[in-house]
Design an enzyme around this catalytic site. Sequence first.
Site, PDB file in Angstrom:
ATOM      1  N   ARG A 159      53.084  66.816  69.986  1.00 36.67           N
ATOM      2  CA  ARG A 159      53.410  67.964  69.128  1.00 36.67           C
ATOM      3  C   ARG A 159      52.256  68.416  68.123  1.00 36.67           C
ATOM      4  O   ARG A 159      52.126  67.583  67.237  1.00 36.67           O
ATOM      5  CB  ARG A 159      54.628  67.860  68.485  1.00 36.67           C
ATOM      6  N   ASP A 207      50.398  70.609  65.341  1.00 29.25           N
ATOM      7  CA  ASP A 207      51.011  71.344  64.049  1.00 29.25           C
ATOM      8  C   ASP A 207      50.751  72.628  64.346  1.00 29.25           C
ATOM      9  O   ASP A 207      49.976  73.056  64.800  1.00 29.25           O
ATOM     10  CB  ASP A 207      50.589  70.719  63.138  1.00 29.25           C
ATOM     11  N   TYR A 249      41.177  63.381  69.941  1.00 28.98           N
ATOM     12  CA  TYR A 249      41.177  64.648  69.155  1.00 28.98           C
ATOM     13  C   TYR A 249      39.951  64.633  68.432  1.00 28.98           C
ATOM     14  O   TYR A 249      39.140  63.625  68.330  1.00 28.98           O
ATOM     15  CB  TYR A 249      42.324  64.421  67.801  1.00 28.98           C
ATOM     16  N   ARG A 256      44.520  64.364  60.525  1.00 29.05           N
ATOM     17  CA  ARG A 256      44.416  65.085  59.541  1.00 29.05           C
ATOM     18  C   ARG A 256      44.428  64.308  57.908  1.00 29.05           C
ATOM     19  O   ARG A 256      43.435  64.749  57.190  1.00 29.05           O
ATOM     20  CB  ARG A 256      45.508  66.308  59.246  1.00 29.05           C
TER      21      ARG A 256
END
Length: 252
Positions: free
Chosen positions: A53, A55, A113, A201
């Site tokens: 998922r 963000d 990522y 993050r």
Amino acid sequence: MNNERNIKLVLEYDGSGYHGWQRQAVSLSIQEVIESRLGVMLGKRVGVSASGRTDAGVHAKGQVVSFHTRTSLRAEEILKGLNSLLPADIVVLSAEEADESFHARFSAVSKVYEYHILNRPVPSALMRKYVWHVRRPLASEPMEECLERICGLNDFSAFMASGSRASSTERNMLRAELARPHPDRVKFTYEATGFLRHMVRNLTGTIVEVGKGKRTTRDFDRIVRSGDRKQAGMTAPGHGLYLISVNYEEAK
């Protein structure tokens, strides 16, 4: 009646206009758009599973989804048909029939990522939705040291979103690298067997503080050992984050 088939899609999307991947009660999500367009094309409501998922504001170059269907349409027909119905900021890059046991999330062995930073005094009008603008100069060497220290199996509790629950907070970081593709650009690459919510993050926000000189590499070590989210740095904004790819082969 046709036999049920398992279809795997690889998606690219600009997350700027969406409230993340997962369906929301009010705000528009990527999942809602994909499922609604599939429903139009197949004439039946379809539920899709994603590798993870993303963000709000987060982008993807290689998000993987899977769904079951009894349609007689070939995979390439699903790709063309879905792309004709989707908005311009979501594209199906590939479609194929997968083994019945395949699941976009549970079959994944690693994800990659990237986090992109514009590191200069002035912001960019064109890149404002796609990079994190950091004004203060960032020193590469201490940030690289931090990245080296999180490689391997570690407890990432300190970088998990507050209030999150996970059966285990240990993750195996296969790769954590820094690159400067341009003098005013910084790119972090993270590959792991799995990620906690906001982990990339929060890691990036903390490592950037080290790059600014606000924290030391010793501080970073202490934060990792503490397992305390309150001791770590800020959560880097979602718009600088990209899900690059999902690996379904044996992790190396």
